[in-house]
Design an enzyme around this catalytic site. Structure first.
Site, mmCIF file in Angstrom:
data_model
loop_
_atom_site.group_PDB
_atom_site.id
_atom_site.type_symbol
_atom_site.label_atom_id
_atom_site.label_comp_id
_atom_site.label_asym_id
_atom_site.label_seq_id
_atom_site.Cartn_x
_atom_site.Cartn_y
_atom_site.Cartn_z
ATOM 1 N N ARG A 165 23.935 26.310 9.125
ATOM 2 C CA ARG A 165 22.873 25.632 10.165
ATOM 3 C C ARG A 165 21.616 25.441 10.025
ATOM 4 O O ARG A 165 20.461 25.779 10.929
ATOM 5 C CB ARG A 165 23.587 26.481 11.848
ATOM 6 N N SER A 240 29.458 24.521 20.462
ATOM 7 C CA SER A 240 29.426 26.274 19.863
ATOM 8 C C SER A 240 28.493 26.539 20.415
ATOM 9 O O SER A 240 27.165 26.615 19.955
ATOM 10 C CB SER A 240 29.467 26.461 18.025
ATOM 11 N N GLU A 336 23.037 28.571 19.122
ATOM 12 C CA GLU A 336 22.474 27.038 18.526
ATOM 13 C C GLU A 336 21.289 25.836 18.812
ATOM 14 O O GLU A 336 21.407 25.724 17.751
ATOM 15 C CB GLU A 336 24.205 26.965 18.114
#
EC number: 1.3.1.98
Length: 346
Positions: A165, A240, A336
């Protein structure tokens, strides 16, 4: 170049559906327009927001700057040899539509990433991933507009410094490179990647005894995601909300002694990735709500805009989840999506 709009409502441009306005807003239809946009009096490199699908941002207040909405479209094949195809997609292409396009062409590599919200241009930034595949596995290169030199440059996969990520575009390259297109290296021969979760069982169900195809995998991933994740058009969300935390092998071993059924994924460097959704679920937070923001009742990793949530509702809920998980597991969760402005980050 498109005209600038002022005091523009950004609610339709962020999938969580938070209410905010942009001081100035312009839609980019072609990459070459960047040369003119950077010369606008409203343009400030330090405050400009390059916006794609809005599926990875949380607008905490009105945006006091210029928002450039990336709407450049186009897909083309660049090269083909030895069972590999290089295919370029412009940054404004909808990600899932692009995945379906490649599957329809008989190409393999993106099918596990089906139904991820957002645009192609966001895929390298976050190094999006799902079901055992990450964008870095299939990205060949990224074409960018370099704000330092005001020229177009091409960055190789290695140049992008991909990690879980993470990428150059979130670190040293943040604020310098504007992604205008991405080149993917895809296979003409289907090699299934079914080792994650319940994907293999769903693919077997859909293929019904015949040899599975990339379309079967794409359909299976879409079916699983639809069964677990809310449609942001119906219930605002950013997918998410928390990254899966990575801990040391020693920390994972300690947790396993107390929680032997804990999902864990050993990493090449010896660390262990944990499932953030499982940690949240163990704290019995599904359905927990603060104001209009709530933890989804089917997937604990997803926060939703249940009832006209305010930015403060979202922040308080995220803080509560972080504190609760840490109190029980001594594992820190990190969000995130990008908080805008960044001063609101947890």
């Amino acid at each position: 170049m498109q005209p600038i709009r002022y005091r523009t409502d950004l609610t339709p441009y962020n999938t969580f559906g938070l209410h905010a306005q942009a001081r100035a807003f312009i839609a980019l239809k072609h990459a070459d327009e960047l040369r003119d946009i950077v010369r606008l009096p409203e343009f400030d490199r330090d405050t400009v927001l390059w916006l794609g699908g809005g599926s990875n941002i949380l607008l905490m207040q009105d945006y006091d700057g210029l928002v450039v909405h990336m709407e450049n479209k186009g897909i083309r094949e660049i090269a083909r040899s030895d069972g590999m195809v290089l295919i370029e997609a412009q940054a404004g292409e909808i990600w899932h539509d692009f995945v379906l396009h490649t599957v329809a062409l008989g190409l393999s590599g993106l099918e596990n990433l089906s139904l991820i919200p957002g645009t192609v241009g966001a895929s390298p930034v976050q190094n999006i991933g799902a079901y055992g595949v990450e964008a870095k596995d299939v990205i060949h290169s990224v074409r960018c507009f370099d704000l330092d030199t005001e020229t177009f440059v091409t960055l190789s996969n290695a140049d992008c410094r991909f990690a879980y990520r993470e990428s150059l575009f979130k670190q040293e390259g943040k604020g310098r490179y504007v992604i205008v297109s991405v080149v993917f290296a895809l296979k003409t021969h289907f090699v299934p990647n079914l080792g994650y979760g319940d994907l293999a069982a769903k693919v077997a169900e859909l293929s019904a005894g015949r040899e599975a195809t990339a379309k079967d995998v794409s359909d299976a991933v879409s079916a699983i995601r639809n069964s677990k994740l809310p449609d942001p058009k119906v219930l605002g969300n950013v997918g998410s909300f928390f990254k899966n935390p990575v801990v040391s092998a020693e920390k994972a071993a300690t947790l396993l002694q107390r929680h032997p059924d804990m999902p864990r994924y050993p990493q090449p460097d010896g660390s262990v990735k944990l499932a953030a959704g499982w940690l949240i679920d163990q704290c019995r937070l599904k359905g927990f709500q603060i104001g209009g923001a709530a933890v989804h009742d089917k997937q604990a990793l997803v926060l939703v805009n249940k009832n006209n949530a305010s930015a403060n509702d979202v922040r308080q809920l995220a803080q509560h989840i972080k504190f609760t998980v840490f109190a029980r597991f001594q594992v820190e969760l990190h969000a995130e999506p990008n908080w805008l402005p960044t001063s609101f980050s947890l």
